[in-house]
Design an enzyme around this catalytic site. Structure first.
Site, short mmCIF file in Angstrom:
data_model
loop_
_atom_site.label_atom_id
_atom_site.label_comp_id
_atom_site.label_asym_id
_atom_site.label_seq_id
_atom_site.Cartn_x
_atom_site.Cartn_y
_atom_site.Cartn_z
N HIS A 44 -2.75 2.02 7.81
CA HIS A 44 -3.50 0.83 8.25
C HIS A 44 -3.21 0.38 9.68
O HIS A 44 -4.06 -0.27 10.28
CB HIS A 44 -3.35 -0.28 7.22
CG HIS A 44 -4.01 0.06 5.92
ND1 HIS A 44 -3.32 0.62 4.86
CD2 HIS A 44 -5.30 -0.02 5.52
CE1 HIS A 44 -4.17 0.87 3.87
NE2 HIS A 44 -5.38 0.48 4.24
N GLN B 261 -9.91 7.68 6.39
CA GLN B 261 -10.12 6.80 5.24
C GLN B 261 -11.16 7.40 4.28
O GLN B 261 -10.95 7.43 3.07
CB GLN B 261 -10.58 5.43 5.73
CG GLN B 261 -10.57 4.36 4.67
CD GLN B 261 -11.12 3.03 5.19
OE1 GLN B 261 -11.75 2.98 6.26
NE2 GLN B 261 -10.90 1.96 4.46
N SER C 271 -0.53 17.82 2.50
CA SER C 271 -1.85 17.99 3.07
C SER C 271 -2.29 19.45 3.00
O SER C 271 -3.36 19.77 2.47
CB SER C 271 -1.83 17.46 4.50
OG SER C 271 -2.95 17.91 5.20
N LEU D 184 2.27 7.27 1.68
CA LEU D 184 2.52 7.54 3.10
C LEU D 184 1.23 7.54 3.92
O LEU D 184 1.26 7.38 5.13
CB LEU D 184 3.30 8.85 3.29
CG LEU D 184 2.63 10.21 3.14
CD1 LEU D 184 1.81 10.59 4.37
CD2 LEU D 184 3.67 11.28 2.89
N TYR D 185 0.09 7.74 3.21
CA TYR D 185 -1.20 7.80 3.91
C TYR D 185 -1.80 6.41 4.15
O TYR D 185 -2.91 6.29 4.63
CB TYR D 185 -2.20 8.65 3.11
CG TYR D 185 -2.90 9.71 3.94
CD1 TYR D 185 -3.74 9.37 5.01
CD2 TYR D 185 -2.74 11.05 3.65
CE1 TYR D 185 -4.38 10.35 5.75
CE2 TYR D 185 -3.38 12.04 4.39
CZ TYR D 185 -4.20 11.68 5.44
OH TYR D 185 -4.82 12.65 6.17
N GLY E 135 4.23 14.53 5.05
CA GLY E 135 2.77 14.52 4.91
C GLY E 135 2.15 15.91 5.00
O GLY E 135 1.27 16.25 4.21
N HIS F 114 -10.05 9.01 0.53
CA HIS F 114 -10.40 8.21 -0.64
C HIS F 114 -11.04 9.04 -1.74
O HIS F 114 -11.28 8.53 -2.84
CB HIS F 114 -11.31 7.03 -0.24
CG HIS F 114 -10.52 5.86 0.28
ND1 HIS F 114 -9.52 6.00 1.21
CD2 HIS F 114 -10.56 4.54 -0.01
CE1 HIS F 114 -9.00 4.81 1.47
NE2 HIS F 114 -9.61 3.91 0.74
C1 HEM Z 1 -11.47 -1.65 7.62
C2 HEM Z 1 -10.36 -1.05 7.41
C3 HEM Z 1 -9.61 -1.03 6.10
C4 HEM Z 1 -9.53 -1.95 5.11
C5 HEM Z 1 -10.20 -3.30 5.04
C6 HEM Z 1 -8.69 -1.39 4.08
C7 HEM Z 1 -8.36 -2.02 2.89
C8 HEM Z 1 -7.72 -1.44 1.84
C9 HEM Z 1 -7.49 -2.05 0.56
C10 HEM Z 1 -7.92 -3.46 0.18
C11 HEM Z 1 -6.84 -1.16 -0.22
C12 HEM Z 1 -6.37 -1.35 -1.67
C13 HEM Z 1 -4.97 -1.87 -1.64
C14 HEM Z 1 -4.34 -2.05 -3.00
O1 HEM Z 1 -4.64 -3.03 -3.66
O2 HEM Z 1 -3.54 -1.19 -3.39
C15 HEM Z 1 -6.66 0.04 0.57
C16 HEM Z 1 -6.07 1.18 0.11
C17 HEM Z 1 -5.89 2.32 0.88
N1 HEM Z 1 -6.21 2.49 2.20
FE1 HEM Z 1 -7.16 1.17 3.35
N2 HEM Z 1 -8.26 -0.15 4.46
C18 HEM Z 1 -8.80 0.10 5.70
C19 HEM Z 1 -8.61 1.23 6.45
C20 HEM Z 1 -7.89 2.34 6.06
C21 HEM Z 1 -7.69 3.49 6.89
C22 HEM Z 1 -8.22 3.69 8.31
C23 HEM Z 1 -6.95 4.35 6.18
C24 HEM Z 1 -6.52 5.68 6.72
C25 HEM Z 1 -6.07 6.69 6.08
C26 HEM Z 1 -6.69 3.75 4.87
C27 HEM Z 1 -5.99 4.32 3.81
C28 HEM Z 1 -5.85 3.75 2.57
C29 HEM Z 1 -5.28 4.45 1.43
C30 HEM Z 1 -4.77 5.88 1.38
C31 HEM Z 1 -5.32 3.55 0.36
C32 HEM Z 1 -4.92 3.81 -1.09
C33 HEM Z 1 -6.18 4.07 -1.90
C34 HEM Z 1 -5.95 4.13 -3.36
O3 HEM Z 1 -4.84 4.38 -3.79
O4 HEM Z 1 -6.92 3.94 -4.12
N3 HEM Z 1 -7.28 2.52 4.86
N4 HEM Z 1 -7.19 -0.17 1.82
#
Ligand code: HEM
Ligand SMILES: *[C@@H]1O[C@H](CO)[C@@H](O)[C@H](O)[C@H]1NC(C)=O
Ligand SMILES: *[C@@H]1O[C@H](CO)[C@@H](O)[C@H](O)[C@H]1NC(C)=O
Ligand SMILES: *[C@@H]1O[C@H](CO)[C@@H](O)[C@H](O)[C@H]1NC(C)=O
Ligand SMILES: *[C@@H]1O[C@H](CO)[C@@H](O)[C@H](O)[C@H]1NC(C)=O
Length: 608
Positions: free
Chosen positions: A378, A193, A520, A374-375, A516, A197
């Site tokens: 969650h 994550q 990557s 694809l990434y 992926g 990001h």
């Molecule tokens: C506590 C754990 C996590 C929470 C609460 C969380 C929450 C979120 C939220 C709220 C979004 C924005 C969604 C949207 O409105 O499009 C997001 C995006 C994303 N999350 Fe998570 N996430 C968590 C863990 C992870 C993990 C472990 C990964 C592993 C790779 C991940 C990968 C992503 C990716 C790639 C995005 C897209 C980001 C972007 O386009 O800006 N997340 N996540």
């Protein structure tokens, strides 16, 4: 009379809309990565240039292509070979010449699947200067489905896709936690994550097809800030270092108040816990903040090392050179620890930019929307987080930096190393706490007009699935998916990736890996520091800096920056194994010491 006029009108309208809907590229007639171009309103041509195929639809292989296709093993065969025959691989891994050849093959065969320079984006399904030059867009591996196509997926499937909320509830939502069979742990999940990001930074104000990450790769903006203004606010301007504060004798990030950088914290969080770091959302998850703290400490540590070597250098040069070293360390760790873990390969991956110096390779990268989609791993997230002997639900955990202060980084690392993450593919393993995120990624994929899962399989040289049963490897979800989508060729990318049958004892199915990995590896090796003019000791302040990159590992990163040098890896260890190692650490020369870097590094970490 009037009725006749109405009838005429209706027929006219129908034939009009028919001819409009007849955009001939909607049916994706061009095979093997041939490019479809309409010629007039109802004709098309396929441009097969350099595809190795010819014919109306680029479907006939040229002679050489025929031979290559005949000799080429399937991805599943290659995967099988790489994940078995441990004895053979142990030998190959120790013969540098062979290891290099295989690593070079891994890198080139994967990165050749990525167009570079980039091509399409959400608004341009054809090549254009705007799509090439406007960095605010994510690029696209496949052009969007044209607006005038008869169905959301082109011509296949129903006129309307199933409700995204129902898709999540039926196929993605967890019933009972399914642990990842590869043993992935929370150190991995939060690394994933945190690391991703920096280049997945959707600009939700502009829409899901736009990014705020203009570096499009591993630039460490999540440590240093995206803009120069933010970077300057986070910098100490002394010895190259970043601002920090000491709490209970340990280094933490400065506060928002100290730096005036914007961070997202809900109003009820007290000011002294508003830590300020490069990425403004990293206050949301203490796991992200943990890595932010570790990299902050690493930066300042590297500055000290460089200053010793270069007392003559000013703040700016120490800062810039440290940043390049941290970029190198990141890539090294991602390839040799992170991807190594994910791959499950017995072949030992190697970060060595020189492998590509005699190859055709472009040192540039553009992040694709599909890579972001694809990434969304969650399902890695468990239902609660276990830190020391306490259990936190999401409500307690999120935006709660006081947990970090209460337990300290050492306990975080120890606990996250022990806690198992969830399996990603195979379906029904998403914690309800974050189901909204999965729903959003389906909605956004639709807004961005993604092509079907099978079109993406073809784009990455995989055979399209013939049925839902072939996709999921079972019958129950397959039948429900069939009812929801009607046609396997109308199945959507994201839900398909998450319900796909995992490879044996693996975290992912075939498609996640085969799509992926190219993105990557291209993103990692396309970094400017990997280019021939950059990849030399002087870029990194000399042999000392170069060595920091070339010896980096997740264990050394932790050891150098977390008190007590807790043992860590990206997978939960066989509990028996870890125990033996820890208890018997002093009685060296046991076979296990060799594979436990914590033991090897422990002596050096006493300075902390
Ligand atoms: C506590 C754990 C996590 C929470 C609460 C969380 C929450 C979120 C939220 C709220 C979004 C924005 C969604 C949207 O409105 O499009 C997001 C995006 C994303 N999350 Fe998570 N996430 C968590 C863990 C992870 C993990 C472990 C990964 C592993 C790779 C991940 C990968 C992503 C990716 C790639 C995005 C897209 C980001 C972007 O386009 O800006 N997340 N996540
Ligand atoms: C090319 O594709 C079109 C549409 O899918 C099909 O009607 C046509 O028969 C194909 N042509 C050849 C030579 O296969
Ligand atoms: C990129 O495209 C978007 C959407 O058309 C536009 O709003 C933005 O101004 C463009 N950016 C640049 C730098 O031209
Ligand atoms: C934040 O974590 C602390 C433990 O450090 C806990 O006592 C507190 O209840 C948590 N805050 C919330 C809002 O759950
Ligand atoms: C520690 O090592 C000794 C032999 O050196 C062995 O007898 C003992 O069982 C080990 N302890 C544990 C907990 O495995």
């Amino acid at each position: 009379m009037r009725a006749l006029a109405q009838l005429l009108c209706a027929t006219l309208a129908a034939s009009l809309s028919l001819s409009l809907a007849a955009n001939p590229c909607c049916s994706n007639p061009c095979q093997n990565r041939g490019v479809c171009m309409s010629t007039g309103f109802d004709q098309y041509m396929c441009d097969c240039t350099r595809t190795g195929f010819y014919g109306e639809n680029c479907s006939t292989p040229e002679f050489l292509t025929r031979i290559k296709l005949f000799l080429k093993p399937t991805p599943n065969t290659v995967h099988y070979i790489l994940t078995h025959f441990k004895g053979v691989w142990n030998i190959v891994n120790n013969i540098p010449f062979l290891r290099n050849i295989i690593m070079r093959y891994v890198l080139t065969s994967r990165s050749h699947l990525i167009e570079s320079p980039p091509t399409y984006n959400v608004h341009y399904g054809y090549k254009s200067w705007e799509a090439f030059s406007n960095l605010s867009y994510y690029t696209r591996a496949l052009p969007p489905v044209a607006d005038d196509c008869p169905t959301p997926m082109g011509v296949k499937g129903k006129k309307e896709l199933p409700d995204s909320k129902e898709v999540v509830e039926k196929f993605l939502l967890r019933k009972k936690f399914i642990p990842d069979p590869q043993g992935t742990n929370m150190m991995f999940a939060f690394f994933a994550q945190h690391f991703t990001h920096q280049f997945f930074k959707t600009d939700h104000k502009k829409g899901p097809a736009f990014t705020k990450g203009l570096g499009h790769g591993v630039d460490l903006n999540h440590v240093y800030g995206e803009t120069l203004d933010r970077q300057h606010k986070l910098r100490l301007f002394k010895d190259g270092k970043m601002k920090s504060q000491i709490i209970d004798g340990e280094v933490y990030p400065p506060t928002v108040k100290d730096t005036q950088v914007s961070m997202i914290y809900p109003p009820h969080i007290p000011e002294h816990l508003h830590f300020a770091v490069g990425h403004e959302v990293f206050g949301m998850v203490p796991g992200l903040m943990m890595y932010a703290i570790i990299w902050l400490r690493e930066h300042n540590r590297v500055c000290d090392v460089l200053k010793q070597e270069h007392p003559e250098w000013d703040d700016e040069r120490l800062f810039q050179t440290s940043r390049l070293i941290l970029i190198g360390e990141t890539i090294k760790i991602v390839i040799e620890d992170y991807v190594q873990h994910l791959s499950g390969y017995n072949f030992k991956l190697k970060f060595d930019p020189e492998l590509l110096f005699n190859q055709q390779f472009q040192y540039q990268n553009r992040i694709a929307s599909e890579f972001n989609t694809l990434y969304h791993w969650h399902p890695l997230m468990p239902d609660t987080l276990q830190i020391d002997n306490q259990e936190y639900n999401y409500q307690q955990f999120l935006y709660n930096n006081s947990i970090l202060l209460e337990h300290g980084l050492t306990q975080f690392v120890e606990s996250f190393s022990r806690q198992r993450a969830g399996r990603v593919s195979g379906g029904r393993n998403l914690s309800p706490a974050i189901q909204k995120v999965a729903q959003a990624s389906i909605d956004q994929s639709r807004q961005m007009k993604y092509q079907s899962f099978n079109e993406y399989r073809k784009r990455f040289l995989l055979k399209p699935y013939k049925s839902f049963e072939e996709l999921t490897g079972e019958k129950e979800m397959a039948a429900e998916l069939e009812a929801a989508y009607g046609d396997i060729d109308a199945m959507e990318l994201y839900p398909a990736l998450l319900v796909e049958k995992p490879r044996p004892d693996a975290i992912f199915g075939e498609t996640m890996v085969e799509i992926g990995a190219p993105f990557s590896l291209k993103g990692l090796m396309g970094n400017p520091i990997c280019s021939p003019d950059y990849w030399k000791p002087s870029t990194f302040g000399g042999e000392v800096g170069f060595k920091i990159i070339n010896t980096a590992s997740i264990q050394s990163l932790i050891c150098n920056n977390v008190k007590g040098c807790p043992f860590t890896t990206f997978s939960v260890q066989d509990p028996q194994l870890t125990k033996t190692v820890t208890i018997n650490a002093s009685s060296s020369h046991s076979e296990l010491d060799d594979i436990n870097p914590a033991v090897l590094l422990k002596e050096r970490s006493t300075e902390l």
